[in-house]
Design an enzyme around this catalytic site. Structure first.
Site, mmCIF file in Angstrom:
data_model
loop_
_atom_site.group_PDB
_atom_site.id
_atom_site.type_symbol
_atom_site.label_atom_id
_atom_site.label_comp_id
_atom_site.label_asym_id
_atom_site.label_seq_id
_atom_site.Cartn_x
_atom_site.Cartn_y
_atom_site.Cartn_z
ATOM 1 N N GLU A 240 10.672 -29.881 -28.997
ATOM 2 C CA GLU A 240 11.137 -28.510 -29.271
ATOM 3 C C GLU A 240 11.114 -27.648 -28.009
ATOM 4 O O GLU A 240 12.024 -26.849 -27.783
ATOM 5 C CB GLU A 240 10.271 -27.876 -30.369
ATOM 6 C CG GLU A 240 10.495 -28.532 -31.725
ATOM 7 C CD GLU A 240 9.506 -28.058 -32.792
ATOM 8 O OE1 GLU A 240 8.739 -27.103 -32.525
ATOM 9 O OE2 GLU A 240 9.505 -28.646 -33.889
ATOM 10 N N TYR B 223 15.813 -28.439 -36.408
ATOM 11 C CA TYR B 223 15.472 -28.873 -37.770
ATOM 12 C C TYR B 223 16.239 -30.140 -38.143
ATOM 13 O O TYR B 223 16.722 -30.265 -39.271
ATOM 14 C CB TYR B 223 15.778 -27.750 -38.763
ATOM 15 C CG TYR B 223 14.759 -26.611 -38.770
ATOM 16 C CD1 TYR B 223 13.380 -26.853 -38.749
ATOM 17 C CD2 TYR B 223 15.171 -25.277 -38.840
ATOM 18 C CE1 TYR B 223 12.463 -25.809 -38.781
ATOM 19 C CE2 TYR B 223 14.256 -24.228 -38.872
ATOM 20 C CZ TYR B 223 12.892 -24.507 -38.842
ATOM 21 O OH TYR B 223 11.980 -23.465 -38.885
ATOM 22 N N ASN C 7 9.121 -16.955 -44.038
ATOM 23 C CA ASN C 7 7.712 -17.193 -43.690
ATOM 24 C C ASN C 7 7.359 -16.855 -42.242
ATOM 25 O O ASN C 7 6.395 -17.388 -41.677
ATOM 26 C CB ASN C 7 7.275 -18.611 -44.093
ATOM 27 C CG ASN C 7 8.078 -19.693 -43.403
ATOM 28 O OD1 ASN C 7 8.985 -19.406 -42.625
ATOM 29 N ND2 ASN C 7 7.739 -20.938 -43.675
ATOM 30 N N HIS D 286 7.254 -19.847 -36.784
ATOM 31 C CA HIS D 286 7.347 -21.304 -36.618
ATOM 32 C C HIS D 286 6.262 -21.766 -35.658
ATOM 33 O O HIS D 286 5.975 -21.090 -34.667
ATOM 34 C CB HIS D 286 8.708 -21.708 -36.038
ATOM 35 C CG HIS D 286 8.747 -23.154 -35.609
ATOM 36 N ND1 HIS D 286 8.914 -24.186 -36.499
ATOM 37 C CD2 HIS D 286 8.561 -23.734 -34.384
ATOM 38 C CE1 HIS D 286 8.854 -25.336 -35.840
ATOM 39 N NE2 HIS D 286 8.651 -25.098 -34.562
ATOM 40 N N LYS E 197 10.229 -15.624 -36.360
ATOM 41 C CA LYS E 197 11.540 -15.759 -37.002
ATOM 42 C C LYS E 197 12.169 -14.369 -37.218
ATOM 43 O O LYS E 197 11.488 -13.342 -37.071
ATOM 44 C CB LYS E 197 11.367 -16.520 -38.319
ATOM 45 C CG LYS E 197 10.871 -17.971 -38.122
ATOM 46 C CD LYS E 197 10.673 -18.680 -39.458
ATOM 47 C CE LYS E 197 10.279 -20.130 -39.268
ATOM 48 N NZ LYS E 197 10.170 -20.841 -40.582
HETATM 49 P P1 IDP Z 1 7.062 -25.719 -41.212
HETATM 50 O O1 IDP Z 1 7.881 -24.535 -40.745
HETATM 51 O O2 IDP Z 1 5.757 -25.276 -41.841
HETATM 52 O O3 IDP Z 1 6.867 -26.761 -40.145
HETATM 53 P P2 IDP Z 1 9.124 -27.404 -42.474
HETATM 54 O O4 IDP Z 1 8.924 -28.305 -43.653
HETATM 55 O O5 IDP Z 1 9.408 -28.016 -41.148
HETATM 56 O O6 IDP Z 1 7.858 -26.415 -42.427
HETATM 57 O O7 IDP Z 1 10.312 -26.414 -42.880
HETATM 58 C C1 IDP Z 1 10.925 -25.624 -41.909
HETATM 59 C C2 IDP Z 1 11.228 -24.276 -42.503
HETATM 60 O O8 IDP Z 1 12.204 -24.422 -43.539
HETATM 61 C C3 IDP Z 1 10.057 -23.578 -43.193
HETATM 62 O O9 IDP Z 1 9.205 -22.907 -42.299
HETATM 63 C C4 IDP Z 1 10.774 -22.622 -44.125
HETATM 64 O O10 IDP Z 1 11.260 -21.475 -43.400
HETATM 65 C C5 IDP Z 1 11.972 -23.461 -44.556
HETATM 66 N N1 IDP Z 1 11.688 -24.169 -45.813
HETATM 67 C C6 IDP Z 1 10.929 -25.277 -45.972
HETATM 68 N N2 IDP Z 1 10.887 -25.653 -47.256
HETATM 69 C C7 IDP Z 1 11.653 -24.750 -47.929
HETATM 70 C C8 IDP Z 1 12.010 -24.599 -49.317
HETATM 71 O O11 IDP Z 1 11.615 -25.372 -50.196
HETATM 72 N N3 IDP Z 1 12.819 -23.543 -49.616
HETATM 73 C C9 IDP Z 1 13.276 -22.677 -48.678
HETATM 74 N N4 IDP Z 1 12.972 -22.791 -47.373
HETATM 75 C C10 IDP Z 1 12.161 -23.804 -47.009
#
Ligand code: IDP
Length: 161
Positions: A137, A60, A123, A126, A20
């Site tokens: 994807e 997403y 984070n 992905h 990212k």
């Molecule tokens: P993943 O990336 O571990 O598959 P997902 O639930 O698909 O997790 O969420 C996609 C991305 O959205 C996450 O990696 C993170 O960057 C962001 N995200 C998810 N939950 C939150 C939140 O509660 N606050 C802010 N960003 C979030």
């Protein structure tokens, strides 16, 4: 398909891994690629791109109604992303374990997210979360012609038995 020593079929999977914008800004691309290489997985697609809002809303699609979605769009479009397709047995599940929990503060030590970050909104990486999701994807992010199937020159030193 590939067979292992016990002659049981060995499922060759592909998954989408993306560094990212924070990972690219922080010069973490090499370290993240290194983890997948040293595990023995095979790189079959790689590009640096500026992600569009349109691509992101498809990628997403299950999150567009979440309260954090506008911030997620700003984050993911804030700079270049390195998108990759990696291949290997059980890679979807294994790469999720290597990447760690969505929230880095809950990620196991030794995972990419635990080792490189602390906040869910930054984070770093992905990884597709299911085989169906990975196929969807990969089709979304890559043209089929940009994915290469290539043969390992010495399968006895890798996991491709
Ligand atoms: P993943 O990336 O571990 O598959 P997902 O639930 O698909 O997790 O969420 C996609 C991305 O959205 C996450 O990696 C993170 O960057 C962001 N995200 C998810 N939950 C939150 C939140 O509660 N606050 C802010 N960003 C979030």
């Amino acid at each position: 398909g590939h067979r292992n020593k016990s002659d049981a079929p060995c499922v060759k999977e592909r998954t989408l891994i993306a560094v990212k914008p924070d990972g690219v800004q922080r010069r973490l691309v090499g370290q993240i690629i290194h983890r997948f290489e040293r595990r023995g997985f095979k790189l079959v697609g790689l590009k640096l791109l500026q992600v569009s809002k349109d691509l992101l809303s498809q990628h997403y699609c299950q999150l567009t109604k979440k309260p954090f979605y506008p911030d997620l769009v700003d984050y993911m479009t804030s700079g270049p992303v390195v998108a990759m397709v990696w291949e290997g047995p059980n890679i979807v599940q294994t790469s999720r374990m290597m990447v760690g929990h969505t929230n880095p503060s809950e990620a196991q030590t030794g995972t990419i997210r635990a080792d490189f970050c602390f906040h869910v909104s930054r984070n770093v990486v992905h990884a597709s979360d299911s085989t169906e999701g990975a196929q969807r994807e990969i089709r979304l992010w890559f043209d089929g012609q940009d994915l290469l199937s290539w043969d390992c020159i010495d399968k006895s030193v890798t996991s491709e038995l």
